[in-house]
Design a protein around this motif. Structure first.
Motif, PDB file in Angstrom:
ATOM      1  N   GLY A  46       0.783  -1.228   0.000  1.00 56.99           N
ATOM      2  CA  GLY A  46       0.000   0.000   0.000  1.00 56.99           C
ATOM      3  C   GLY A  46       0.815   1.278   0.000  1.00 56.99           C
ATOM      4  O   GLY A  46       0.276   2.362   0.135  1.00 56.99           O
ATOM      5  N   ARG A  47       2.120   1.167  -0.177  1.00 57.65           N
ATOM      6  CA  ARG A  47       2.972   2.365  -0.127  1.00 57.65           C
ATOM      7  C   ARG A  47       2.811   3.221  -1.374  1.00 57.65           C
ATOM      8  O   ARG A  47       2.423   2.732  -2.424  1.00 57.65           O
ATOM      9  CB  ARG A  47       4.434   1.965   0.046  1.00 57.65           C
ATOM     10  N   GLN A  48       3.103   4.505  -1.238  1.00 62.70           N
ATOM     11  CA  GLN A  48       3.083   5.437  -2.352  1.00 62.70           C
ATOM     12  C   GLN A  48       4.501   5.802  -2.798  1.00 62.70           C
ATOM     13  O   GLN A  48       4.681   6.514  -3.765  1.00 62.70           O
ATOM     14  CB  GLN A  48       2.327   6.708  -1.979  1.00 62.70           C
ATOM     15  N   LEU A  49       5.502   5.320  -2.050  1.00 64.60           N
ATOM     16  CA  LEU A  49       6.901   5.615  -2.336  1.00 64.60           C
ATOM     17  C   LEU A  49       7.665   4.332  -2.619  1.00 64.60           C
ATOM     18  O   LEU A  49       7.289   3.257  -2.165  1.00 64.60           O
ATOM     19  CB  LEU A  49       7.573   6.295  -1.136  1.00 64.60           C
ATOM     20  N   ASP A  50       8.773   4.493  -3.339  1.00 69.09           N
ATOM     21  CA  ASP A  50       9.783   3.451  -3.429  1.00 69.09           C
ATOM     22  C   ASP A  50      11.050   4.028  -2.833  1.00 69.09           C
ATOM     23  O   ASP A  50      11.318   5.229  -2.957  1.00 69.09           O
ATOM     24  CB  ASP A  50      10.038   3.028  -4.878  1.00 69.09           C
ATOM     25  N   ALA A  51      11.822   3.201  -2.179  1.00 75.54           N
ATOM     26  CA  ALA A  51      13.078   3.621  -1.582  1.00 75.54           C
ATOM     27  C   ALA A  51      14.037   2.437  -1.613  1.00 75.54           C
ATOM     28  O   ALA A  51      13.616   1.286  -1.482  1.00 75.54           O
ATOM     29  CB  ALA A  51      12.868   4.097  -0.144  1.00 75.54           C
ATOM     30  N   ASN A  52      15.316   2.733  -1.807  1.00 79.33           N
ATOM     31  CA  ASN A  52      16.360   1.717  -1.850  1.00 79.33           C
ATOM     32  C   ASN A  52      17.607   2.254  -1.181  1.00 79.33           C
ATOM     33  O   ASN A  52      17.915   3.436  -1.310  1.00 79.33           O
ATOM     34  CB  ASN A  52      16.750   1.377  -3.303  1.00 79.33           C
TER      35      ASN A  52
END
Length: 146
Positions: A46-52
């Protein structure tokens, strides 16, 4: 469907709550570590962001590329690198936060000790199954018109 009519009970996700996802200090390289790549990824439903969190080994690089659709924040966690842009290089070191606007060409060249950084951007929508021929409407008309 409810438990009363023989189905599985509906799950109540409850309120959205902040939570700790990762201790980035634990993602720093260890002595002799030469491998690069993603060390951590945001994978919450359900996230609206991607992060790595990405590690580039000493003198390694991410080749020049352009992100046409998404702005990206890049936060250097450890090490040094050069951010190579159309108008020159910018030195990156631990603690610096860079904005990479969509449409900008860039590459990252790690310093002598490598670099570890966090990237954050809006999540891309998932691919959807389309009916046959749906992509044809996105092609330019044969006469060059639209």
């Amino acid at each position: 469907m409810t438990a009363q009519d023989g189905g599985a009970p509906a799950l109540d996700p409850g309120p959205a709550l902040p939570r700790i996802l990762c201790d980035t200090d634990g993602l720093r390289p260890t002595d002799g570590e030469g491998t690069g790549g993603a060390r951590w990824r945001l994978a919450e439903a359900g996230r609206q962001l991607d992060a790595n969190v990405v590690r580039i080994p000493p003198s390694g690089r991410v080749d020049t590329h352009t992100e046409p659709d998404l702005d990206v924040l890049l936060h250097v966690l450890d090490g040094t690198a050069a951010l190579v842009c159309a108008d020159g290089e910018r030195a990156l070191r631990a603690g610096l936060l860079a904005w990479l606007p969509h449409g900008s060409a860039r590459s990252v060249v790690a310093g002598p000790d490598g670099v570890t950084y966090l990237t954050v951007h809006r999540r891309r929508p998932g691919m959807r199954v389309q009916p046959p021929g749906a992509a044809d409407r996105l092609l330019p008309a044969p006469d060059g018109g639209g």
